[in-house]
Design a protein around this motif. Structure first.
Motif, PDB file in Angstrom:
ATOM      1  N   GLY A 111       0.794  -1.233   0.000  1.00 16.22           N
ATOM      2  CA  GLY A 111       0.000   0.000   0.000  1.00 16.22           C
ATOM      3  C   GLY A 111       0.819   1.272   0.000  1.00 16.22           C
ATOM      4  N   ALA A 112       2.153   1.157  -0.069  1.00 24.30           N
ATOM      5  CA  ALA A 112       2.989   2.349  -0.212  1.00 24.30           C
ATOM      6  C   ALA A 112       2.847   2.847  -1.648  1.00 24.30           C
ATOM      7  CB  ALA A 112       4.445   2.022   0.084  1.00 24.30           C
ATOM      8  N   SER A 113       2.761   4.160  -1.833  1.00 21.88           N
ATOM      9  CA  SER A 113       2.484   4.689  -3.169  1.00 21.88           C
ATOM     10  C   SER A 113       3.414   5.851  -3.514  1.00 21.88           C
ATOM     11  CB  SER A 113       1.032   5.172  -3.255  1.00 21.88           C
ATOM     12  OG  SER A 113       0.738   5.709  -4.530  1.00 21.88           O
ATOM     13  N   ILE A 114       3.642   6.018  -4.811  1.00 20.51           N
ATOM     14  CA  ILE A 114       4.406   7.178  -5.278  1.00 20.51           C
ATOM     15  C   ILE A 114       3.468   8.210  -5.907  1.00 20.51           C
ATOM     16  CG2 ILE A 114       6.596   5.974  -5.572  1.00 20.51           C
ATOM     17  CD1 ILE A 114       4.422   6.719  -8.581  1.00 20.51           C
ATOM     18  N   LEU A 115       2.174   7.912  -5.945  1.00 18.28           N
ATOM     19  CA  LEU A 115       1.193   8.817  -6.548  1.00 18.28           C
ATOM     20  C   LEU A 115       0.800   9.923  -5.568  1.00 18.28           C
ATOM     21  CD1 LEU A 115      -1.058   6.130  -8.263  1.00 18.28           C
ATOM     22  CD2 LEU A 115       0.463   7.746  -9.414  1.00 18.28           C
ATOM     23  N   THR A 116       0.771  11.140  -6.069  1.00 20.70           N
ATOM     24  CA  THR A 116       0.412  12.276  -5.214  1.00 20.70           C
ATOM     25  C   THR A 116      -1.076  12.599  -5.272  1.00 20.70           C
ATOM     26  OG1 THR A 116       0.967  13.783  -7.035  1.00 20.70           O
ATOM     27  CG2 THR A 116       2.695  13.312  -5.427  1.00 20.70           C
ATOM     28  N   ASN A 428       5.242  -4.748   4.796  1.00 17.10           N
ATOM     29  CA  ASN A 428       4.068  -4.663   3.911  1.00 17.10           C
ATOM     30  C   ASN A 428       2.926  -3.860   4.519  1.00 17.10           C
ATOM     31  OD1 ASN A 428       4.818  -8.071   3.218  1.00 17.10           O
ATOM     32  ND2 ASN A 428       5.399  -6.338   1.952  1.00 17.10           N
ATOM     33  N   ILE A 429       3.256  -2.674   5.049  1.00 19.11           N
ATOM     34  CA  ILE A 429       2.248  -1.849   5.716  1.00 19.11           C
ATOM     35  C   ILE A 429       1.792  -0.697   4.836  1.00 19.11           C
ATOM     36  CG2 ILE A 429       1.818  -0.297   7.680  1.00 19.11           C
ATOM     37  CD1 ILE A 429       3.934  -2.089   9.170  1.00 19.11           C
ATOM     38  N   GLY A 430       2.721   0.142   4.379  1.00 18.36           N
ATOM     39  CA  GLY A 430       2.369   1.296   3.554  1.00 18.36           C
ATOM     40  C   GLY A 430       2.877   2.586   4.146  1.00 18.36           C
ATOM     41  N   PRO A 431       2.112   3.219   5.029  1.00 17.13           N
ATOM     42  CA  PRO A 431       2.565   4.500   5.594  1.00 17.13           C
ATOM     43  C   PRO A 431       3.559   4.325   6.725  1.00 17.13           C
ATOM     44  CG  PRO A 431       0.409   3.952   6.464  1.00 17.13           C
ATOM     45  CD  PRO A 431       0.746   2.888   5.452  1.00 17.13           C
ATOM     46  N   GLY A 432       4.471   5.291   6.839  1.00 21.28           N
ATOM     47  CA  GLY A 432       5.402   5.316   7.953  1.00 21.28           C
ATOM     48  C   GLY A 432       5.209   6.594   8.742  1.00 21.28           C
ATOM     49  N   LEU A 433       6.303   7.257   9.089  1.00 17.99           N
ATOM     50  CA  LEU A 433       6.246   8.522   9.821  1.00 17.99           C
ATOM     51  C   LEU A 433       7.052   9.587   9.087  1.00 17.99           C
ATOM     52  CD1 LEU A 433       6.761   7.252  13.508  1.00 17.99           C
ATOM     53  CD2 LEU A 433       4.598   7.811  12.381  1.00 17.99           C
ATOM     54  N   GLU A 434       6.890  10.824   9.534  1.00 16.97           N
ATOM     55  CA  GLU A 434       7.577  11.987   8.970  1.00 16.97           C
ATOM     56  C   GLU A 434       7.272  12.126   7.475  1.00 16.97           C
ATOM     57  OE1 GLU A 434       8.683  14.166  10.870  1.00 16.97           O
ATOM     58  OE2 GLU A 434       8.852  13.045  12.731  1.00 16.97           O
ATOM     59  N   MET A 435       8.277  12.041   6.593  1.00 21.86           N
ATOM     60  CA  MET A 435       8.075  12.302   5.168  1.00 21.86           C
ATOM     61  C   MET A 435       7.340  11.179   4.441  1.00 21.86           C
ATOM     62  SD  MET A 435      11.747  14.052   4.236  1.00 21.86           S
ATOM     63  CE  MET A 435      11.278  14.434   2.544  1.00 21.86           C
ATOM     64  N   VAL A 436       7.165  10.030   5.091  1.00 25.99           N
ATOM     65  CA  VAL A 436       6.382   8.931   4.499  1.00 25.99           C
ATOM     66  C   VAL A 436       5.163   8.631   5.375  1.00 25.99           C
ATOM     67  CG1 VAL A 436       8.250   7.863   3.209  1.00 25.99           C
ATOM     68  CG2 VAL A 436       7.900   7.227   5.612  1.00 25.99           C
ATOM     69  N   GLY A 437       4.674   9.660   6.058  1.00 20.89           N
ATOM     70  CA  GLY A 437       3.501   9.513   6.922  1.00 20.89           C
ATOM     71  C   GLY A 437       2.228   9.260   6.130  1.00 20.89           C
ATOM     72  N   PRO A 438       1.100   9.101   6.827  1.00 20.39           N
ATOM     73  CA  PRO A 438      -0.166   8.753   6.170  1.00 20.39           C
ATOM     74  C   PRO A 438      -0.704   9.793   5.193  1.00 20.39           C
ATOM     75  CG  PRO A 438      -0.500   9.274   8.502  1.00 20.39           C
ATOM     76  CD  PRO A 438       0.966   9.162   8.283  1.00 20.39           C
ATOM     77  N   VAL A 439      -0.234  11.035   5.288  1.00 16.35           N
ATOM     78  CA  VAL A 439      -0.690  12.061   4.338  1.00 16.35           C
ATOM     79  C   VAL A 439       0.405  12.370   3.310  1.00 16.35           C
ATOM     80  CG1 VAL A 439      -2.292  13.112   5.980  1.00 16.35           C
ATOM     81  CG2 VAL A 439       0.072  13.940   5.868  1.00 16.35           C
ATOM     82  N   ASN A 441       3.759  10.407   0.688  1.00 18.04           N
ATOM     83  CA  ASN A 441       3.985   9.243  -0.170  1.00 18.04           C
ATOM     84  C   ASN A 441       5.479   9.020  -0.347  1.00 18.04           C
ATOM     85  OD1 ASN A 441       4.880  10.849  -2.571  1.00 18.04           O
ATOM     86  ND2 ASN A 441       2.764  11.601  -2.436  1.00 18.04           N
ATOM     87  N   PHE A 442       5.833   8.096  -1.253  1.00 15.69           N
ATOM     88  CA  PHE A 442       7.227   7.700  -1.421  1.00 15.69           C
ATOM     89  C   PHE A 442       7.854   8.280  -2.690  1.00 15.69           C
ATOM     90  CE2 PHE A 442       5.581   4.870   1.659  1.00 15.69           C
ATOM     91  CZ  PHE A 442       6.628   4.248   2.324  1.00 15.69           C
ATOM     92  N   SER A 443       7.204   9.267  -3.289  1.00 16.87           N
ATOM     93  CA  SER A 443       7.669   9.784  -4.581  1.00 16.87           C
ATOM     94  C   SER A 443       9.007  10.504  -4.501  1.00 16.87           C
ATOM     95  CB  SER A 443       6.616  10.729  -5.169  1.00 16.87           C
ATOM     96  OG  SER A 443       6.385  11.831  -4.308  1.00 16.87           O
TER      97      SER A 443
END
Length: 479
Positions: A111-116, A428-439, A441-443
């Protein structure tokens, strides 16, 4: 290595992936989208590749664990490569690494995404993106076992290679029937969730997409705010099903055949529910000042705990701004993961229970050197091989985590971002914290870092060793 048998199974994987794209084509037709051409071209490529590989059945049907691991690893890699083509052909993405990242994230139920901005995607592409979660949740090889008799020479070796957890056992004497039962439970629970979401007035297409993400414990959001804009009823339904899909499916099978006493003796399930309940209560108390009342705090806490421990990754709020205690608990839950034999990722509760019991055994051995103490789970003695493999898994797990964080450091982002990015993808979670938090992405990561995270997602879903065996020269020796 029985190369011909491996290629034959991979051929069926290509064919099945083409079949899995049919629903996306139907969605494209309904909405009149040009993206249907992207899916048709991809289906043609997949069918052609599959047809070439299955045109002749292999005479040698011998299929050992080595072939099972290699087949599982290559299935997921090739499935992800082909699955990313619609993103490129439709023009949604122009970077092959981004397309691969998004598809691997889908199939591995990360569920990690590079889409904004996911809301601008064509509906068919959005559907395919969510459907990859459902396909990957139970596993494409398990699906093959359930619908294609005689595809493999040894069904159990394939199932063990793809299924998450320390061990995989038959629910019934025949492995193919076990696969059918697992998919029957999986489909049944998905259908029930879709119905409950429809009762909450969620549109059918959205209900399907959200249910795919929940069932596969994937978490691709179909809205930019994930689940935040949905009603409390819909959030509660998703919360319940996230937690249910994180349960060992053996429990549901035993309940189905009316062996409830045996079902509730599964020790891992009690630990799982205990961890979930404790985390919900502690976090709810910690964030009580953020929400209008304690009821809403409990509801939000339950959603995020269920989402993180089951490695689903949906979000209803930006937990990145929660107090440090709550954030720390959520990070720890990333590593705990769901039960073995579920669709969830992470280390798995059963492994942690075995490790705790191993520590207790060693402490007892120090005090009573001549005593003989056995480790037990569900009233049965855990054999030495399972304990050994659990210890080796943990050592390998920590090494991959450490090196991945190191490799990401070259991008120059902060430690919390890098660490939780690895934790979120490897588990295999998706969101992390700080710059990869739930709001977020990984772009922002470089292509190099994205490739590292792609490796982590695949390694996490395949329980590490099937992927690592591809790099061992001895794996490729013929019989």
């Amino acid at each position: 290595m029985n190369y011909r048998m491996v290629l034959y199974i991979l051929g069926w994987v290509f064919i099945m992936e083409a079949v899995f794209m049919v629903p996306s084509c139907i969605v494209a037709l309904i909405y009149g989208e040009d993206a249907i051409c992207a899916f048709l071209i991809t289906m043609g490529i997949s069918l052609a590749a599959g047809g070439l590989l299955v045109r002749k059945k292999p005479q040698n049907r011998i299929f050992y664990m080595r072939e099972g691991f290699v087949t599982a690893a290559f299935s997921w890699i090739l499935m992800s490569v082909v699955g990313g083509l619609p993103f490129l052909f439709s023009g949604v993405m122009d970077n092959p690494v981004d397309a691969l990242f998004e598809t691997v994230s889908g199939f591995t139920t990360t569920g990690a995404s590079i889409l904004t901005d996911v809301e601008i995607l064509p509906q068919s592409v959005l559907f395919w993106r969510s459907f990859t979660h459902w396909i990957g949740g139970m596993g494409v090889l398990v699906f093959l076992l359930s619908v294609l008799p005689g595809v493999t020479g040894s069904h159990m070796n394939l199932m063990r290679a793809e299924s998450p957890g320390p061990s995989v056992s038959r629910l019934v004497p025949k492995v193919q029937m076990t696969a059918k039962l697992l998919y029957g439970i999986y489909i049944g629970m998905t259908v029930v969730q879709v119905i409950l979401l429809l009762l909450g007035r969620m549109p059918l297409l959205e209900a399907l997409e959200v249910s795919f993400g929940t069932a596969g414990t994937g978490g691709f959001g179909i809205k930019n705010d994930s689940m935040a804009s949905y009603s409390v009823y819909l959030q509660v339904v998703v919360t319940v099903f996230m937690i249910l899909f994180g349960v060992n499916f053996n429990l549901y099978f035993l309940l189905f055949i009316k062996r409830s006493k045996q079902a509730w003796k599964i020790e891992e399930v009690w630990w799982y529910f205990g961890i979930v309940a404790a985390a919900i209560l502690v976090i709810a108390w910690d964030i009580r000042g953020i929400f209008p009342n304690i009821g809403e705090a409990i509801q939000q806490s339950a959603f995020q705990v269920g989402s993180i421990i089951t490695t689903t990754g949906f979000a209803t709020t930006d937990f990145n701004i929660w107090p440090e205690t709550s954030r720390t608990i959520l990070v720890l839950l990333m590593f705990v993961g769901a039960c073995a034999g579920s669709t969830g990722g992470g280390i798995k509760v059963s492994r942690l229970v075995i490790l705790l019991k191993t520590i207790r055994k060693e402490l007892h051995q120090f005090l009573h050197p001549k005593s003989v103490k056995k480790i037990k789970m569900d009233g049965k003695v855990v054999d030495h091989e399972t304990v050994r493999s659990t210890n080796v898994f943990m050592i390998t797990y920590l090494m991959i985590c450490s090196f991945s964080v190191l490799f990401l450091a070259f991008d120059g982002f902060d430690m919390i971002t890098n660490f939780t990015a690895v934790a979120a993808t490897f588990n295999n979670i998706g969101p992390g914290l700080e710059m990869v938090g739930p709001v977020s992405n990984f772009s922002m990561f470089s292509n190099w870092s994205k490739l590292v995270l792609i490796f982590d997602m695949l390694a996490g879903r395949l329980e590490i060793f099937p992927l690592l065996l591809l790099f061992v020269p001895e794996t490729w020796k013929k019989f």
